[in-house]
Design a protein around this motif. Sequence first.
Motif, mmCIF file in Angstrom:
data_model
loop_
_atom_site.group_PDB
_atom_site.id
_atom_site.type_symbol
_atom_site.label_atom_id
_atom_site.label_comp_id
_atom_site.label_asym_id
_atom_site.label_seq_id
_atom_site.Cartn_x
_atom_site.Cartn_y
_atom_site.Cartn_z
ATOM 1 N N ALA A 149 -6.129 -65.356 -69.824
ATOM 2 C CA ALA A 149 -5.752 -64.810 -68.517
ATOM 3 C C ALA A 149 -4.491 -65.485 -67.990
ATOM 4 C CB ALA A 149 -6.903 -64.993 -67.526
ATOM 5 N N ILE A 150 -4.363 -66.775 -68.213
ATOM 6 C CA ILE A 150 -3.170 -67.509 -67.768
ATOM 7 C C ILE A 150 -1.956 -67.120 -68.588
ATOM 8 C CG2 ILE A 150 -2.125 -69.804 -67.639
ATOM 9 C CD1 ILE A 150 -4.957 -70.873 -66.995
ATOM 10 N N GLY A 151 -2.141 -66.971 -69.899
ATOM 11 C CA GLY A 151 -1.045 -66.575 -70.768
ATOM 12 C C GLY A 151 0.054 -67.628 -70.811
ATOM 13 N N ASN A 152 1.288 -67.166 -70.739
ATOM 14 C CA ASN A 152 2.442 -68.068 -70.846
ATOM 15 C C ASN A 152 3.021 -68.456 -69.493
ATOM 16 O OD1 ASN A 152 2.379 -68.000 -73.698
ATOM 17 N ND2 ASN A 152 3.473 -66.036 -73.687
ATOM 18 N N GLN A 153 2.305 -68.151 -68.399
ATOM 19 C CA GLN A 153 2.855 -68.481 -67.088
ATOM 20 C C GLN A 153 2.942 -69.996 -66.901
ATOM 21 O OE1 GLN A 153 -0.257 -66.803 -64.485
ATOM 22 N NE2 GLN A 153 -0.733 -68.860 -63.810
ATOM 23 N N GLY A 154 3.976 -70.441 -66.231
ATOM 24 C CA GLY A 154 4.126 -71.862 -65.975
ATOM 25 C C GLY A 154 3.104 -72.369 -64.982
ATOM 26 N N GLY A 155 2.724 -73.630 -65.114
ATOM 27 C CA GLY A 155 1.760 -74.222 -64.184
ATOM 28 C C GLY A 155 0.337 -73.762 -64.380
ATOM 29 N N GLY A 156 0.032 -73.250 -65.585
ATOM 30 C CA GLY A 156 -1.333 -72.793 -65.839
ATOM 31 C C GLY A 156 -2.327 -73.934 -65.811
ATOM 32 N N GLN A 157 -3.484 -73.689 -65.197
ATOM 33 C CA GLN A 157 -4.499 -74.738 -65.086
ATOM 34 C C GLN A 157 -5.891 -74.149 -65.207
ATOM 35 O OE1 GLN A 157 -5.978 -76.829 -61.270
ATOM 36 N NE2 GLN A 157 -4.456 -78.278 -62.048
ATOM 37 N N ILE A 158 -6.728 -74.838 -65.968
ATOM 38 C CA ILE A 158 -8.149 -74.507 -66.062
ATOM 39 C C ILE A 158 -8.926 -75.685 -65.492
ATOM 40 C CG2 ILE A 158 -10.084 -74.046 -67.622
ATOM 41 C CD1 ILE A 158 -8.083 -72.827 -69.577
ATOM 42 N N ARG A 159 -9.810 -75.403 -64.545
ATOM 43 C CA ARG A 159 -10.609 -76.474 -63.918
ATOM 44 C C ARG A 159 -12.064 -76.313 -64.320
ATOM 45 N NH1 ARG A 159 -9.612 -75.402 -59.041
ATOM 46 N NH2 ARG A 159 -11.623 -74.676 -58.257
ATOM 47 N N LEU A 160 -12.614 -77.367 -64.888
ATOM 48 C CA LEU A 160 -14.034 -77.408 -65.253
ATOM 49 C C LEU A 160 -14.760 -78.271 -64.230
ATOM 50 C CD1 LEU A 160 -13.615 -78.125 -69.086
ATOM 51 C CD2 LEU A 160 -13.665 -75.902 -67.932
ATOM 52 N N SER A 161 -15.807 -77.736 -63.622
ATOM 53 C CA SER A 161 -16.524 -78.505 -62.610
ATOM 54 C C SER A 161 -18.024 -78.398 -62.832
ATOM 55 C CB SER A 161 -16.177 -78.010 -61.193
ATOM 56 O OG SER A 161 -16.661 -76.704 -60.974
ATOM 57 N N THR A 162 -18.724 -79.474 -62.476
ATOM 58 C CA THR A 162 -20.188 -79.490 -62.502
ATOM 59 C C THR A 162 -20.664 -80.062 -61.175
ATOM 60 O OG1 THR A 162 -20.349 -81.716 -63.451
ATOM 61 C CG2 THR A 162 -20.184 -79.869 -64.991
ATOM 62 N N ALA A 163 -21.801 -79.567 -60.696
ATOM 63 C CA ALA A 163 -22.316 -80.041 -59.410
ATOM 64 C C ALA A 163 -23.806 -79.751 -59.336
ATOM 65 C CB ALA A 163 -21.585 -79.366 -58.249
ATOM 66 N N PHE A 164 -24.473 -80.459 -58.460
ATOM 67 C CA PHE A 164 -25.888 -80.220 -58.168
ATOM 68 C C PHE A 164 -25.960 -79.568 -56.796
ATOM 69 C CE2 PHE A 164 -30.230 -81.059 -56.952
ATOM 70 C CZ PHE A 164 -30.926 -80.969 -58.147
ATOM 71 N N ARG A 165 -26.440 -78.343 -56.745
ATOM 72 C CA ARG A 165 -26.491 -77.602 -55.483
ATOM 73 C C ARG A 165 -27.865 -76.972 -55.313
ATOM 74 N NH1 ARG A 165 -21.460 -78.141 -54.079
ATOM 75 N NH2 ARG A 165 -19.718 -77.746 -55.487
ATOM 76 N N PRO A 166 -28.264 -76.745 -54.044
ATOM 77 C CA PRO A 166 -29.525 -76.030 -53.828
ATOM 78 C C PRO A 166 -29.449 -74.662 -54.477
ATOM 79 C CG PRO A 166 -28.710 -76.977 -51.775
ATOM 80 C CD PRO A 166 -27.610 -77.122 -52.779
ATOM 81 N N GLY A 167 -30.399 -74.347 -55.349
ATOM 82 C CA GLY A 167 -30.344 -73.078 -56.082
ATOM 83 C C GLY A 167 -31.316 -72.058 -55.537
ATOM 84 N N ILE A 168 -30.998 -70.779 -55.780
ATOM 85 C CA ILE A 168 -31.939 -69.719 -55.487
ATOM 86 C C ILE A 168 -32.993 -69.726 -56.581
ATOM 87 C CG2 ILE A 168 -30.273 -68.337 -54.235
ATOM 88 C CD1 ILE A 168 -29.823 -66.715 -56.717
ATOM 89 N N ARG A 169 -34.071 -68.974 -56.386
ATOM 90 C CA ARG A 169 -35.190 -69.015 -57.318
ATOM 91 C C ARG A 169 -35.226 -67.747 -58.153
ATOM 92 N NH1 ARG A 169 -38.763 -73.079 -56.178
ATOM 93 N NH2 ARG A 169 -40.505 -72.003 -57.166
ATOM 94 N N PHE A 170 -35.498 -67.930 -59.452
ATOM 95 C CA PHE A 170 -35.563 -66.813 -60.381
ATOM 96 C C PHE A 170 -36.760 -66.970 -61.296
ATOM 97 C CE2 PHE A 170 -31.197 -66.030 -59.293
ATOM 98 C CZ PHE A 170 -31.043 -64.676 -59.494
ATOM 99 N N SER A 171 -37.183 -65.852 -61.869
ATOM 100 C CA SER A 171 -38.232 -65.882 -62.879
ATOM 101 C C SER A 171 -37.638 -66.263 -64.217
ATOM 102 C CB SER A 171 -38.900 -64.501 -63.000
ATOM 103 O OG SER A 171 -39.549 -64.164 -61.801
ATOM 104 N N VAL A 172 -38.311 -67.181 -64.910
ATOM 105 C CA VAL A 172 -37.880 -67.547 -66.255
ATOM 106 C C VAL A 172 -38.341 -66.458 -67.207
ATOM 107 C CG1 VAL A 172 -38.098 -69.243 -68.103
ATOM 108 C CG2 VAL A 172 -38.048 -69.987 -65.712
ATOM 109 N N PRO A 173 -37.452 -65.915 -68.058
ATOM 110 C CA PRO A 173 -37.854 -64.862 -68.985
ATOM 111 C C PRO A 173 -39.024 -65.294 -69.852
ATOM 112 C CG PRO A 173 -35.469 -65.123 -68.968
ATOM 113 C CD PRO A 173 -36.030 -66.254 -68.156
ATOM 114 N N GLY A 174 -40.018 -64.409 -69.961
ATOM 115 C CA GLY A 174 -41.175 -64.693 -70.793
ATOM 116 C C GLY A 174 -42.295 -65.430 -70.101
ATOM 117 N N THR A 175 -42.116 -65.807 -68.840
ATOM 118 C CA THR A 175 -43.165 -66.512 -68.115
ATOM 119 C C THR A 175 -43.278 -65.930 -66.710
ATOM 120 O OG1 THR A 175 -41.852 -68.217 -66.999
ATOM 121 C CG2 THR A 175 -42.402 -68.600 -69.309
#
Length: 381
Positions: free
Chosen positions: A263-289
Amino acid sequence: MKAAAPSPLAKAEVAQLVIDAIGRPLIMVDADGFITFANAEAEDFFRLSAAMLARSRLADFVPFGSPLLSLLEQVQERRAPVNEYRVDISSPRLGPDKVVDIYVTPVADPAGASVVMFQERSMADKIDRQMTHRGAARSVTGLAAMLAHEIKNPLSGIRGAAQLLENVVSDEDRPLARLITEETDRIVALVDRMEVFSDERPVDRAPVNIHVVLDHVKAIARNGFARDIDIVEEYDPSLPPILANRDQFIQVFLNLIKNAAEAIGNQGGGQIRLSTAFRPGIRFSVPGTSERVSLPMEFCVHDNGPGVSEDIQSIIFDPFITTKQNGSGLGLALVAKIVGAHGGVIECESSARGTTFRILMPAWRGEADGTRQRQKAGSKA
């Protein structure tokens, strides 16, 4: 001996606990439009304490002429519940992009009062999108099984015939026979990629440190397709592991980071940011249970490319959806399948300033998760 009946005070306390446990902003509005009650979620929603809300009218928070006020008047007149979906109540006091579903119900006492419950569309839309992604993955699973059986066998015959023709036709026609062989190989490669979707065998899972996975993928990217792009890390080092298949999550992030680099291609100043965090999550059903878990683990891949067209944002995880000239449109569909099979959610947010792919996952809960995974794998063996 019968247990003593709870006192009125105890009943009130129980009622308060039940209302706070609903997990949705809930208020009571009297006949004059004043807020007379607010649960804990409503305090967060309005960003005011219940005591402060009790001094305010609901009209103070929403735009003039808001549909919410019309709904309240309608309920007061008819004394019957009314629901309205996707109502925009954005205002300086509530904040921008505040789109909610509204449920208004009259109450008998005090006279003319109504209870209003809000559900923010951000949460509802996540649920809708997750169900759509899983449905799309199931569709591709059936299609892949059909293609493997119905197409690959005749293709092998076509390829063999083309190779024989290449040896007997004239020099002028030989490139056409070679073209048939090459195009047949290309179709077989596409079917092979799709066969990944039909593989429903249980995979080995273990506690995985997501930062180890990201570091591995980052090393591949920096020595290959993202050599000229700045990759930035914003990690929460205290994150617990997730219960996952390490190789599959390497594939997930390899796909996402490669998409970001393209998506960035050859444009100058291209940046990819990888982030991880612990946040309050919504609730979902686990597949198969039948179990429902929260998804507090957040992993993001953000790029500062031109963004994804609004026309395809809602279907970007569907198979065969691609903006690349020679793309198959299966990479993100496979990512959605893997994340969903691990009980997680993936979503895409994009604008002219860039695109963010966000994965929400359950945290590993120790031996209990490991035992459950072994039992699940054993039942499928």
